[in-house]
Design an enzyme around this catalytic site. Structure first.
Site: not given
Length: 459
Positions: A24, A111, A156-157, A278, A284, A286, A291, A318, A323, A326
């Protein structure tokens, strides 16, 4: 001596494929600073209880600090055969100071050592992310001076609903981020309990002083049950959940601003430093940062799910499965931190297209609810008022005009309470001014909130 810290009982070498499969250190080397801090505190405690002499504790501390400095400088050579960052540091210490280094692990296990280092790392990272959240809140609050009095359509919506002040919108995200900060603070309290000294699972027969170590490392207390301590990853999963909520809030903001920056909405001009172009279409601009902020939320959500599945069937205490925790937590923390760093800059650098917004504010009948509540104020039941105004909106829609352009006769025909004063609540400017409730977009209430946030954030 065996090359492995656990190798005394074995009479053969470990298969190299197993060493590669179980190591690890390729990712937990990130815990080196916390491991050094925890080991120095442990050594000082061992000296205080008589297990080490003061000279031995000093040798250990100096050796650990030298190793930590080399790791920070990138000159330390980690060994895969030593499995993890903890054993790499310990072996380097033994190589430098001899048998005194072999005394360091007295009264602890990997541990509780791993859990301690991980808690210290999460605690440090919580503080860093809280600072980034604060920076983003400040960016939203600092917009309030620039966008004072600007009215936006609220949705809304994804349909136009009621008018709101731009500052009310910015402060909505401050509230969400404040809840994220509150969750981080709550999580920090549960993280900030020392497991060191609970050893492998049952504690130790050596008369150590766990509270001394807790005080030295800034922990609020010690984990009470050694079995629980050895198996617990609640603190890591809770942190991953809080990170997921932060990512979800950022994703919502990113989605909204992506829409706002389109020609169709034309509400917002994004800073070009945080956009890309682009390879084929020269016009463009972007919103790639937004995103990717939205997209990276998926990996943060996935990491949380992986952690929940990881621990769902583990018996006490344990198990090596742990392991696997992480990398998921590291990735979520890195991802959210990167998103937050850019988010504050995007918020600060964006500009509202005020003329475009204003030119279409009367579209969508944003003042209809205000008109309904005007009728309610004249004693008309809400459901009845709703139906009356709905018919007026339908008429205005057929005539392709806003409510404020309907003739007075049509209002009076709809209800006698709708006299010439009705025009005092029609249109977005009048609708905004009519709001009164605490927490609403009423200009005085919003001004109070802006002042409160400025005071809270010191900006």
């Amino acid at each position: 001596m065996s090359a492995k810290p656990w190798g005394g009982v074995f009479d053969g070498a470990t298969d190299p494929r197993v060493e590669k499969f179980t190591e690890s250190v390729s990712f937990d080397h990130r815990l080196y600073a916390q491991d050094v801090r925890g080991s120095i505190a442990h050594a000082n405690m061992l000296a205080a209880v008589g297990v080490l002499t003061p000279v031995e504790a000093k040798q250990i501390s100096v050796g650990l600090e030298e190793i930590g400095g080399e790791i920070a400088a990138g000159t330390f050579a980690f060994r895969q055969d030593l499995e993890d960052v903890h054993m790499n540091i310990e072996r380097a210490l033994i190589d430098r100071i001899g048998d005194v280094g072999r005394k360091l692990h007295t009264g602890r296990s990997r541990n509780d050592q791993v859990s301690t280092d991980f808690r210290l790392w999460i605690r440090d990272t919580i503080d860093q992310i809280d600072a980034l959240l604060t920076d983003l809140q400040r960016a939203f609050v600092q917009r309030c001076g620039r966008d004072e009095g600007v009215i936006l359509p609220g949705y809304t919506h994804l349909q136009r609903a009621q008018p709101v002040l731009a500052n009310h919108y910015w402060l909505a995200y401050c509230e969400k981020l404040q809840r994220d900060r509150s969750r981080l603070a709550d999580c920090r309290g549960r993280v900030n309990q020392l497991p060191l000294g609970t050893a492998a699972l049952a504690g130790t027969t050596i008369a150590i002083d766990r509270q001394m170590v807790a005080d030295s490392l800034g922990f609020e207390g010690v984990v009470a049950n050694s079995l629980d301590s050895s198996s617990d990853r609640d603190f890591a999963i809770e942190f991953a959940f809080v990170l997921t909520m932060i990512a979800e809030h950022l994703s919502t903001w990113a989605e909204e601003w992506i829409l706002w920056s389109t020609c169709e909405f034309n509400f917002l001009q994004l800073p070009q430093a945080y956009c890309t172009g682009s390879s084929i279409m020269p016009q463009k601009i972007n919103p790639d940062v937004l995103e990717l902020t939205r997209g990276k939320t998926a990996r943060v959500v996935g990491n949380l799910q992986a952690l929940l599945v990881l621990v769902k069937g583990l018996p006490l205490a344990y198990n090596r499965d742990l392991q696997e925790d992480k990398e998921r937590v590291f990735d979520s923390a890195d991802t959210v931190s990167a998103c937050l760093e850019l988010a504050a800059a995007v918020v600060a650098g964006a500009e509202l297209n005020r003329e475009a917004i204003s030119s279409r504010l009367e579209h969508g009948y944003l003042d209809a609810t205000t008109l309904m509540e005007y009728l309610i104020g004249h004693g008309v039941p809400q459901r009845s008022a709703h139906e009356i105004i709905g018919r007026l909106v339908a008429s205005a829609m057929k005539q392709r005009m806003p409510l404020a352009e309907l003739p007075l006769a049509e209002f009076q025909q709809a209800h006698s309470a709708l006299d010439e004063k009705v025009f005092n609540v029609l249109g977005v400017e009048h609708a905004i001014a009519a709001f009164q409730s605490v927490g609403s977009t009423a200009p005085p209430k919003v001004a109070e909130q802006v002042a409160s946030w400025r005071n809270h954030l010191g900006c």
